[in-house]
Design an enzyme around this catalytic site. Structure first.
Site, short mmCIF file in Angstrom:
data_model
loop_
_atom_site.label_atom_id
_atom_site.label_comp_id
_atom_site.label_asym_id
_atom_site.label_seq_id
_atom_site.Cartn_x
_atom_site.Cartn_y
_atom_site.Cartn_z
N GLU A 244 -15.71 -33.56 45.58
CA GLU A 244 -15.17 -33.70 44.23
C GLU A 244 -15.59 -35.04 43.63
OE1 GLU A 244 -11.00 -32.85 43.77
OE2 GLU A 244 -10.87 -33.94 41.89
N ARG A 270 -34.11 -47.13 13.79
CA ARG A 270 -33.20 -47.81 12.85
C ARG A 270 -33.74 -49.21 12.55
NH1 ARG A 270 -29.42 -47.16 8.92
NH2 ARG A 270 -28.07 -48.98 8.82
#
Ligand SMILES: Cc1cc2nc3c(=O)[nH]c(=O)nc-3n(C[C@H](O)[C@H](O)[C@H](O)COP(=O)(O)OP(=O)(O)OC[C@H]3O[C@@H](n4cnc5c(N)ncnc54)[C@H](O)[C@@H]3O)c2cc1C
Length: 385
Positions: A244, A270
Site C-alpha cells: 500500500e 510565458r
C-alpha cells in the site's frame, strides 16, 4: 536517467497502457471530476485491457506478472491525473487481501470479477473516532449462528459509493488484550442487509473520487465472509501495508514528474520583462532543484520496487519512500504553482489541482508521522532499557 528496472516487455506494456489511457481514460476525467466518481464502463474497459491486477494469479484471470506491471499502470494513470478511477486501491491494495487470505470459495467468487472490472473493491478501516490507531476500531462483528452481525460506521472510504465489495475492519473480540488481537476482516457485499452508504464527502482535492461514509446497522453477512481467521485481521493488514505504501510512493512520484514537466513547458512559453520566465535564474534554480529531487526520489523508489518484486521485507524503506516522496510532491506542486503566477491559482490550470490533490498524500495510506513512528521503531528507538 534510464530506469534500469524495466525490461523490453515492461516498456511495451507501458506503451500499450499509455495509448489506452490517452484514448479511453483522459476523455472521461472531466466528467468524473464533475459528478464526483468514476464510471463502471471505464472499470470494465480497464479490466478487459488487462490493466486491473496484472500481478494477480493467472488461475483467477489475472496476468500472473510481476508487480512492476501494476506499477506501470499506476504511473500512467497518475501521469494523466486519472485520480478518480482508483485502480491502485482496487488492484494493488484491496485485491491482494483476497488472493492472499481468501478461501478457495472466496477467490472463485470475487477475484475474476475484480480483475475484469465487474466487481469494484474498497477497504474500510478508518472510523470517525480512529484512523491512525487502527487497533482502536469500534465497529463490531458478532457471531450469530451462521452469520456475522456488524454494527458501526466508517469514514473517508475511497470507492465508497461505487464499490461492490468492501473489506471491513471489525472487532470480533472487543475485549481482547492487546486490542489488535480482536481485529478481523469481513467481506461485505453491496446489497447486504443493513449496509448503508452515507454521504459522498466534499473534499479539498481529488474531486473525482467518491470518498464516503459507510454505516453498518445490524448488517448481516454469512460467517463464510470472514477473511482469514478471527483475530488475525491486524496481522493481515500489517502484512499488506508494505505494498500500500509503495503504491502511494509510486503514484506520488509520477504526479510530481507530470507537474514539473508541465511547469517546465509553461515557463518556456510565458514571458515577463521581455524574456521567457524560464530565463530567470530563480526559475532555473527552482526547476533544477525539483528535477534533482525527483531523480533522487525515483532512484530510491525503483530500488524499493526491485526489492518488493524480489519478495524482500522492506517495511522501513517503503515507509521512508512514502513520507519522503509525498512531502516532495507537496513541495513540487507548491513551487510549480508559484512559477505559474496567477494562472497557477486558476482551476483551468492542472497545477492548481495538483496542489490541492497533493495535500492528502501525506495523510492517507498511513500518515507521514506514522511512517516515521514505524521507521523509528525499526531503528530500535522506542526500546526501554
Ligand atoms: C481522500 C481520503 C481517502 C481515504 N481513503 C481511505 C480508505 O479507502 N479506507 C480507509 O480505511 N481510510 C481511508 N482514508 C483515511 C485515512 O487513512 C486516515 O485519514 C488516516 O489514516 C489518518 O487517520 P485520521 O484521519 O483519523 O487522523 P488521526 O489518526 O486522528 O491523526 C491526526 C494527526 O495526528 C497524528 N498522529 C496520530 N497518531 C500519531 C502518533 N502515534 N505519533 C505522531 N503523530 C500521530 C497524525 O499523523 C495526524 O497528523 C482516506 C482519507 C482521505 C482524506
Amino acid at each position: 536517467m534510464r530506469r534500469e528496472l524495466f525490461t523490453e516487455e515492461h516498456e511495451m506494456f507501458r506503451a500499450q497502457v499509455r495509448r489506452f489511457v490517452e484514448n479511453e481514460i483522459v476523455p472521461k476525467i472531466p466528467e468524473w471530476n464533475r459528478v464526483g466518481m468514476s464510471d463502471r464502463e471505464s472499470w470494465r474497459k480497464m479490466g478487459a485491457a488487462g490493466f486491473l491486477g496484472p500481478n494477480a494469479p493467472a488461475e483467477y484471470g489475472g496476468g500472473g506478472a510481476d508487480f512492476l506491471y501494476d506499477a506501470i499502470v499506476i504511473e500512467e494513470m497518475s501521469r494523466v491525473r486519472a485520480h478518480g478511477l482508483m485502480m491502485g486501491l482496487h488492484s494493488d491494495i484491496c485485491l491482494p487481501y483476497l488472493t492472499a487470505f481468501g478461501s478457495e470459495e472466496q477467490k472463485r467468487r470475487y477475484v475474476p470479477g475484480a480483475i475484469s472490472g465487474e466487481l469494484i473493491l474498497a477497504i474500510a478501516m478508518t472510523e470517525p473516532g480512529t484512523g491512525s490507531d487502527l487497533a482502536a476500531v469500534q465497529t463490531t462483528a458478532r457471531r450469530e449462528g451462521d452469520n456475522y452481525v456488524i454494527n458501526g460506521s466508517k469514514i473517508f472510504i475511497s470507492n465508497g459509493q461505487i464499490a461492490d465489495l468492501v473489506i471491513v475492519v471489525v472487532k470480533t473480540d472487543p475485549k481482547a488484550q492487546p486490542a489488535h488481537r480482536g481485529v478481523s476482516l469481513i467481506l461485505v457485499e453491496r446489497d447486504s442487509p443493513g449496509f448503508v452508504r452515507g454521504r459522498k464527502l466534499d473534499k479539498l482535492g481529488f474531486p473525482g473520487q467518491d470518498t464516503s461514509e459507510l454505516f453498518f446497522e445490524d448488517c448481516r453477512v454469512p460467517a463464510t465472509n470472514l477473511l482469514g481467521r478471527e483475530g488475525q485481521g491486524f496481522k493481515m493488514l500489517m502484512e499488506k501495508l508494505q505494498q500500500e505504501r509503495l503504491v502511494s510512493a509510486v503514484g506520488s512520484l509520477a504526479s510530481a514528474r507530470r507537474c514539473l514537466d508541465d511547469t517546465i513547458a509553461y515557463t518556456k512559453q510565458r514571458r515577463a520583462f521581455g524574456q521567457p520566465i524560464a530565463m530567470f535564474q530563480n526559475t532555473q534554480f527552482k526547476l533544477a532543484e525539483m528535477e534533482t529531487e525527483i531523480e533522487v526520489g525515483q532512484a530510491f523508489v525503483d530500488r524499493c520496487l526491485g526489492a518488493h518484486v524480489r519478495g524482500e521485507e522492506i517495511v522501513s524503506e517503503v515507509s521512508m519512500a512514502k513520507w519522503w516522496v509525498t512531502e516532495l510532491l507537496k513541495r513540487v506542486s507548491s513551487q510549480c504553482l508559484q512559477l505559474h503566477g496567477g494562472y497557477g491559482f486558476m482551476r483551468e490550470y492542472p497545477v492548481s489541482s495538483d496542489y490541492a490533490d497533493a495535500a492528502v498524500q501525506s495523510i492517507y495510506a498511513g500518515t507521514n508521522e506514522i511512517m516515521k513512528v514505524i521507521i523509528a521503531r525499526r531503528m530500535g528507538l522506542d526500546e526501554r532499557r
